[in-house]
Design a protein around this motif. Structure first.
Motif, PDB file in Angstrom:
ATOM      1  N   HIS A 300      39.707  23.757  51.281  1.00 16.53           N
ATOM      2  CA  HIS A 300      38.978  25.077  51.119  1.00 16.53           C
ATOM      3  C   HIS A 300      38.616  25.916  52.253  1.00 16.53           C
ATOM      4  O   HIS A 300      38.738  27.103  52.197  1.00 16.53           O
ATOM      5  CB  HIS A 300      37.739  24.753  50.258  1.00 16.53           C
ATOM      6  N   ARG A 316      37.359  33.413  40.075  1.00 18.40           N
ATOM      7  CA  ARG A 316      37.526  32.413  39.065  1.00 18.40           C
ATOM      8  C   ARG A 316      36.404  32.720  37.829  1.00 18.40           C
ATOM      9  O   ARG A 316      35.306  33.175  38.343  1.00 18.40           O
ATOM     10  CB  ARG A 316      37.569  31.096  39.658  1.00 18.40           C
ATOM     11  N   SER A 317      36.762  32.265  36.620  1.00 21.94           N
ATOM     12  CA  SER A 317      35.650  32.207  35.662  1.00 21.94           C
ATOM     13  C   SER A 317      34.894  31.039  35.985  1.00 21.94           C
ATOM     14  O   SER A 317      35.366  29.927  36.431  1.00 21.94           O
ATOM     15  CB  SER A 317      36.431  32.090  34.195  1.00 21.94           C
ATOM     16  N   ALA A 318      33.495  31.228  35.800  1.00 21.44           N
ATOM     17  CA  ALA A 318      32.433  30.092  35.941  1.00 21.44           C
ATOM     18  C   ALA A 318      32.868  28.829  35.125  1.00 21.44           C
ATOM     19  O   ALA A 318      32.539  27.658  35.341  1.00 21.44           O
ATOM     20  CB  ALA A 318      31.195  30.591  35.938  1.00 21.44           C
ATOM     21  N   LYS A 319      33.012  29.211  33.515  1.00 21.80           N
ATOM     22  CA  LYS A 319      33.287  28.076  32.921  1.00 21.80           C
ATOM     23  C   LYS A 319      34.721  27.624  32.762  1.00 21.80           C
ATOM     24  O   LYS A 319      35.015  26.167  32.811  1.00 21.80           O
ATOM     25  CB  LYS A 319      33.004  29.095  31.285  1.00 21.80           C
ATOM     26  N   THR A 320      35.790  28.363  32.849  1.00 13.47           N
ATOM     27  CA  THR A 320      37.013  27.854  32.587  1.00 13.47           C
ATOM     28  C   THR A 320      37.863  27.726  33.889  1.00 13.47           C
ATOM     29  O   THR A 320      38.932  27.026  34.121  1.00 13.47           O
ATOM     30  CB  THR A 320      38.049  28.933  31.751  1.00 13.47           C
ATOM     31  N   ARG A 321      37.522  28.103  35.134  1.00 12.43           N
ATOM     32  CA  ARG A 321      37.968  28.012  36.280  1.00 12.43           C
ATOM     33  C   ARG A 321      39.162  28.622  36.435  1.00 12.43           C
ATOM     34  O   ARG A 321      40.215  28.558  37.470  1.00 12.43           O
ATOM     35  CB  ARG A 321      37.980  26.590  36.889  1.00 12.43           C
ATOM     36  N   GLU A 322      39.685  29.399  35.329  1.00 10.24           N
ATOM     37  CA  GLU A 322      40.780  30.506  35.621  1.00 10.24           C
ATOM     38  C   GLU A 322      40.608  31.350  36.232  1.00 10.24           C
ATOM     39  O   GLU A 322      39.611  32.089  36.479  1.00 10.24           O
ATOM     40  CB  GLU A 322      41.269  30.605  34.099  1.00 10.24           C
ATOM     41  N   LEU A 323      41.981  31.921  37.220  1.00 11.73           N
ATOM     42  CA  LEU A 323      41.800  33.156  37.839  1.00 11.73           C
ATOM     43  C   LEU A 323      41.669  34.564  37.021  1.00 11.73           C
ATOM     44  O   LEU A 323      42.179  34.484  36.136  1.00 11.73           O
ATOM     45  CB  LEU A 323      43.098  33.273  38.682  1.00 11.73           C
ATOM     46  N   LYS A 324      41.014  35.413  37.672  1.00 19.27           N
ATOM     47  CA  LYS A 324      40.643  36.538  36.960  1.00 19.27           C
ATOM     48  C   LYS A 324      41.722  37.456  37.374  1.00 19.27           C
ATOM     49  O   LYS A 324      42.192  37.476  38.421  1.00 19.27           O
ATOM     50  CB  LYS A 324      39.180  37.028  37.277  1.00 19.27           C
TER      51      LYS A 324
END
Length: 604
Positions: A300, A316-324
């Protein structure tokens, strides 16, 4: 005691008189309950149960009072200070149970947990206990349905599950019943709570994005190499920004340098991530949280753009960790610790050393420019394609891999004869790069660029020197106080002395590393340049394909093949390292596929 009509509908026996003696619930009934406090330690859930004395009821022929479990929850520290705090919820729900003649059996407390889903340890423990075969509860009491759930659909499913086990969910501030209209009202309340939660989350996100756009830091701990400093005050709110920590910044620079090119002073070659972790931990370097380094945190650091002056927020989304989407990412200028050129070389080596990216054929295959030739249109690699003429002669070509695998809709692609491109690249390197004159010019440009860094290095040294002097001064003042009898040497003071010594040694080590980098670089005489030039010329003319490929991959980053031009991209620092005989910063790893690193023991 007055019993509400709503509760009489749900439980008809409430309010009926007993044959022996009426129960004085409001005055004489002392509720007994078990209180659950939720804490986490080492990632494990621990609950401590404090049982209070139970009061027996002298009632022979009347129905037993309902057994209630109380669920108390808050999401944030701000709520804990308001009217829906844990003590307030406890008082109100307990009074509500007493006023209805219910016996409080258990209490479940869950501070700092969101109700937008059921991933709450105490909540899950309560549901599991409520569904046990011994039927411990008749009702679960909450201050409001928003304390129980903020997801309308999941709340209804949970309520139905509990009803199948004979347990009702009761909100003391939002009384409902089993009548269809009352059921509908509860569902409306659940949907509205869910909407309110999502709307609040949207407003908070918007406010934090705006705070980031103004260049302020949002809450979290700063990365290694930075401290938080007060930028301004707006009422009672303190706005903070990142500022470079001179001592930690040297650790960050050392990490990037060791990975990209090694350390010539200690004769340390370029290290992979695992070996770099061992090197840092073995020499006592620590993370921001004063812990040891690991592969993930170190990776990192090596990929974090904050070190080159670009802090990205809302990635990233705090819940899903998907890239915004890129449109939602906020990029803010920050003080840079690492130069862009060094950061780019580190990223190139990370990609080159990834066994999922660099296939074995790229390193040892018979095709000279595999892994180097790139399509100018899509940026993808170029692969081999063959064709046979009418006379039976076979021709080999470099062609765009995206077009070859996905068709012309993916990329219009380029195709060029393999022998022609190989000869074109080798000729360009012989005539425009590996001549003694051209090599001397390249090294002169590198020397001029390094001279420009001298001023910045001098400022770093001055800052680090002040850190060393400050730590030394604090230790001397403490020693003087002990000698003069002003302070007494106790365990607390001994611990403080150890901390100050560690700070001094850390600052001194950072100063020594920075001073080593500021020392004059080794001069490269014309004889070395001429020798290297002759070696490269002979290699390009007479060397085998694997040897030529290895050197080309060391000195060249990419060969961009366009419709009418071919562009060769390389690193001046790589040329300088090759002339000095330093280890190559771009040594490829052979291997590709799921069987690679089965024991996780490769130096990536």
């Amino acid at each position: 005691m007055q019993i509400s009509k709503e509760w009489k509908k749900i439980f008809p026996f409430l309010g009926k008189k007993c044959k022996s003696k009426a129960l004085e619930t409001t005055a004489g009934l002392q509720s007994s309950y078990a209180r659950y406090d939720w804490r986490t330690e080492r990632g494990d859930a621990l609950m401590t149960r404090n049982l209070q004395s139970r009061t027996s009821l002298a009632a022979t022929d009347c129905p037993a009072p309902l057994r209630a479990a109380v669920y108390l929850r808050v999401s944030t520290g701000r709520q804990a200070e308001g009217e829906v705090s844990i003590p307030s919820q406890r008082d109100l729900t307990t009074r509500h149970c007493l006023s209805n003649g219910w016996s409080v059996i258990d209490e479940y407390v869950e501070p700092g947990a969101s109700a937008t889903d059921d991933r709450r340890p105490v909540f899950q423990a309560m549901l599991e206990r409520a569904c046990d075969a011994d039927h411990p509860y008749d009702v679960i009491v909450v201050h409001s349905f928003s304390r129980f759930f903020r997801d309308g659909a999941t709340m209804e499913l949970t309520i139905r599950k509990l009803r199948r086990h004979g347990v009702e969910v009761v909100s003391m501030t939002q009384p409902t019943g089993t009548d269809p209209s009352q059921e509908m009202m509860r569902q409306i309340i659940g949907i509205f709570d869910e909407y309110t939660s999502k709307e609040n989350g949207k407003n908070v996100t918007r406010a934090m994005k705006e705070n980031a756009k103004q260049g302020f830091w949002n809450g979290a701990s700063p990365p290694l190499g930075y401290n938080l400093v007060e930028a301004e005050r707006r009422g009672q709110k303190i706005k903070k920004r990142l500022a470079i920590d001179p001592v930690e910044a040297e650790t960050v620079r050392l990490i990037f340098r060791l990975y990209a090119e090694g350390d010539s002073k200690t004769r340390t070659p370029p290290l992979g991530i695992k070996q770099l972790v061992k090197w840092l931990n073995g020499r006592g370097y620590q993370t921001k949280a004063s812990g040891t380094f690991g592969v993930g945190p170190l990776h990192h650091i090596l990929t974090n753009t904050v070190y080159v002056g670009r802090w990205q927020y809302n990635v990233r989304s705090a819940k899903t960790r998907e890239l915004k989407p890129a449109s939602e990412i906020v990029e803010i200028a920050t003080p840079a610790i690492v130069e862009q050129d060094l950061f780019d070389r580190v990223q190139a080596r990370l990609v080159a050393n990834n066994p999922k990216v660099t296939a074995p054929r790229v390193v040892t295959g018979p095709i000279l420019l595999t892994g180097l030739a790139k399509c100018a249109h899509c940026g993808g690699g170029m692969t081999q394609r063959t064709g046979t003429s009418s006379t039976g002669r076979v021709y080999a070509y470099y062609t765009c891999a995206s077009r070859a695998q996905k068709g012309p809709t993916a990329c219009r692609g380029n195709t060029i004869r393999m022998a022609f491109l190989d000869d074109l690249v080798l000729t360009a390197l012989r005539e425009n790069m590996f001549t003694p004159e051209r090599l001397a010019d390249l090294l002169s440009a590198i020397a001029a660029k390094r001279q420009e860094r001298t001023v910045a290095i001098d400022r770093r040294l001055a800052s680090l020197k002040s850190q060393v002097i400050d730590a030394e001064g604090r230790l001397k003042r403490l020693y003087r106080g002990i000698e003069e009898g002003i302070v007494e040497l106790d365990d607390l003071l001994r611990g403080r002395i150890v901390e100050l010594r560690a700070d001094r040694e850390k600052a001194q080590a950072a100063y020594d590393h920075a001073a080593a980098q500021a020392s004059p670089s080794a001069a490269i005489d014309p004889d070395k340049i001429a020798t290297f030039s002759g070696l490269m010329m002979d290699l390009l003319d007479n060397g085998g394909t694997p040897a030529r490929k290895a050197y080309l991959r060391t000195l060249i980053g990419a060969i961009i093949v366009g419709d009418k031009s071919v562009r060769i991209i390389g690193s001046r620092e790589a040329v300088r390292a090759a002339i000095l005989g330093k280890p190559s910063p771009l040594q490829n790893v052979r291997g590709l596929g799921p069987e690679w690193r089965t024991r996780h023991d490769s130096n990536v």
